[in-house]
Write a protein that holds these residues in place. Structure first.
Motif, PDB file in Angstrom:
ATOM      1  N   ALA A  67       1.116  -1.355  -0.299  1.00 52.37           N
ATOM      2  CA  ALA A  67       0.708  -0.460   0.358  1.00 52.37           C
ATOM      3  C   ALA A  67       0.534   1.298   0.363  1.00 52.37           C
ATOM      4  CB  ALA A  67      -1.468   0.011   1.589  1.00 52.37           C
ATOM      5  N   GLY A  68       1.922   1.558  -1.010  1.00 53.80           N
ATOM      6  CA  GLY A  68       2.851   2.503  -0.988  1.00 53.80           C
ATOM      7  C   GLY A  68       3.500   1.849  -2.572  1.00 53.80           C
ATOM      8  N   VAL A 112      -1.259  -6.802   3.583  1.00 58.49           N
ATOM      9  CA  VAL A 112      -0.324  -5.032   3.546  1.00 58.49           C
ATOM     10  C   VAL A 112       0.701  -4.751   3.943  1.00 58.49           C
ATOM     11  CG1 VAL A 112      -1.582  -2.633   2.834  1.00 58.49           C
ATOM     12  CG2 VAL A 112      -3.190  -4.460   2.671  1.00 58.49           C
ATOM     13  N   LYS A 113       1.391  -3.854   2.938  1.00 60.60           N
ATOM     14  CA  LYS A 113       2.634  -3.502   3.385  1.00 60.60           C
ATOM     15  C   LYS A 113       2.691  -1.772   2.858  1.00 60.60           C
ATOM     16  CE  LYS A 113       4.437  -6.734   6.549  1.00 60.60           C
ATOM     17  NZ  LYS A 113       4.848  -6.696   7.497  1.00 60.60           N
ATOM     18  N   GLY A 114       2.539  -1.173   3.560  1.00 62.44           N
ATOM     19  CA  GLY A 114       2.705   0.500   3.739  1.00 62.44           C
ATOM     20  C   GLY A 114       1.243   1.016   4.727  1.00 62.44           C
ATOM     21  N   LEU A 173      -8.907   2.851   4.048  1.00 59.12           N
ATOM     22  CA  LEU A 173      -9.563   2.115   4.074  1.00 59.12           C
ATOM     23  C   LEU A 173      -8.776   0.716   3.742  1.00 59.12           C
ATOM     24  CD1 LEU A 173     -11.772   1.141   2.355  1.00 59.12           C
ATOM     25  CD2 LEU A 173     -10.249   1.830   0.323  1.00 59.12           C
ATOM     26  N   TYR A 174      -7.071   0.698   3.593  1.00 64.54           N
ATOM     27  CA  TYR A 174      -6.313  -0.596   4.273  1.00 64.54           C
ATOM     28  C   TYR A 174      -5.159  -0.442   5.431  1.00 64.54           C
ATOM     29  CZ  TYR A 174      -8.546  -2.403  -0.189  1.00 64.54           C
ATOM     30  OH  TYR A 174      -9.194  -2.884  -0.502  1.00 64.54           O
ATOM     31  N   ARG A 208      -9.170  -8.418   8.478  1.00 65.49           N
ATOM     32  CA  ARG A 208      -8.739  -7.664   9.971  1.00 65.49           C
ATOM     33  C   ARG A 208      -7.856  -8.275  11.176  1.00 65.49           C
ATOM     34  NH1 ARG A 208      -9.400  -1.434   9.113  1.00 65.49           N
ATOM     35  NH2 ARG A 208      -8.825  -1.617   8.126  1.00 65.49           N
ATOM     36  N   GLU A 209      -7.350  -8.290  11.625  1.00 66.56           N
ATOM     37  CA  GLU A 209      -6.874  -8.440  13.442  1.00 66.56           C
ATOM     38  C   GLU A 209      -6.942  -7.712  13.786  1.00 66.56           C
ATOM     39  OE1 GLU A 209      -3.931 -11.215  13.447  1.00 66.56           O
ATOM     40  OE2 GLU A 209      -4.706 -12.601  12.070  1.00 66.56           O
TER      41      GLU A 209
END
Length: 220
Positions: free
Chosen positions: A97-98, A132-134, A140-141, A218-219
């Motif tokens: 996410a970047g 997801v990273k970033g 949203l994420y 999502r945790e």
């Protein structure tokens, strides 16, 4: 004050959410939210409406008048429903996410179980799960979210969110804009701290759609 400005003010105050808190939840500047509520901004972007509705836990279309205003209800907790019909997926690796995240499989043994109802009759091999990273797609994420991605080589519409490989080796999740017949694609973050990136000309030959996100895990 427009109808949407009035609804935004009413719902926000009913839920006892300050403008500062709503700004933190959506990534939209407090001053911009004030202009939305007072009607100083005549046309509120649909992306902003989506983020506000999500932050205030509203159904999509509520602020646009497509659904009635929600009223505060006494909080109750329904008995959980348990389904044994699940499919286990490996978390194959990361999706940025970047920008500048290498597209590589790096399975650590982590898995997630997805209820079969979310697969909508499709086969397990039609999906992948990535982490997801970033924070370019925040709120949203979030960093660490897992995303169930339906594999497909095209997007359904310009403006959809997709998983994209570009420069042959970099992978990202972004809102994607394009025009049929034109030689460009624009990758757009939700987080305003990041700038859109346009891919055009010969660079498009090194860009491909992996698929579209269908489920967020999502945790807390």
């Amino acid at each position: 004050m427009s109808d949407i400005s009035k609804k935004l003010y009413e719902v926000r105050t009913e839920k006892d959410v300050s403008l500062s808190k709503l700004s933190n939840m959506t990534g939209i500047a407090k001053s911009t939210l004030q202009r939305y509520e007072t009607g100083a901004t005549k046309k509120i972007p649909l992306d902003a409406i989506y983020l506000i509705e999500k932050a205030l836990n509203l159904a999509a279309g509520c602020l646009l008048g497509l659904l009635p205003n929600p009223r505060p209800k006494k909080e109750t907790f329904a008995s959980p429903s348990i389904t044994p019909e699940v499919t286990q997926f490996p978390v194959l690796g990361d999706i940025g996410a970047g920008y500048d995240r290498l597209a590589m499989e790096d399975w650590t043994g982590e898995t997630v179980e997805i209820p079969n109802t979310y697969l909508c009759g499709r086969k397990k091999e039609d999906f992948i799960v990535l982490r997801v990273k970033g924070d370019s797609m925040y709120p949203l994420y979030h960093e660490g979210d897992k995303v169930l991605i339906l594999k497909q080589s095209t997007l359904n519409h310009s403006g959809d969110i997709g998983a994209i490989v570009y420069n042959d080796e970099l992978v990202t999740i972004k809102k994607v804009e394009y025009a049929p017949g034109e030689n460009w694609m624009r990758l757009i973050p939700i987080n305003p701290e990041y700038k859109p990136q346009q891919i055009e000309g010969e660079d498009l030959a090194h860009c491909a759609v992996i698929g579209i996100p269908k489920l967020l895990i999502r945790e807390f």
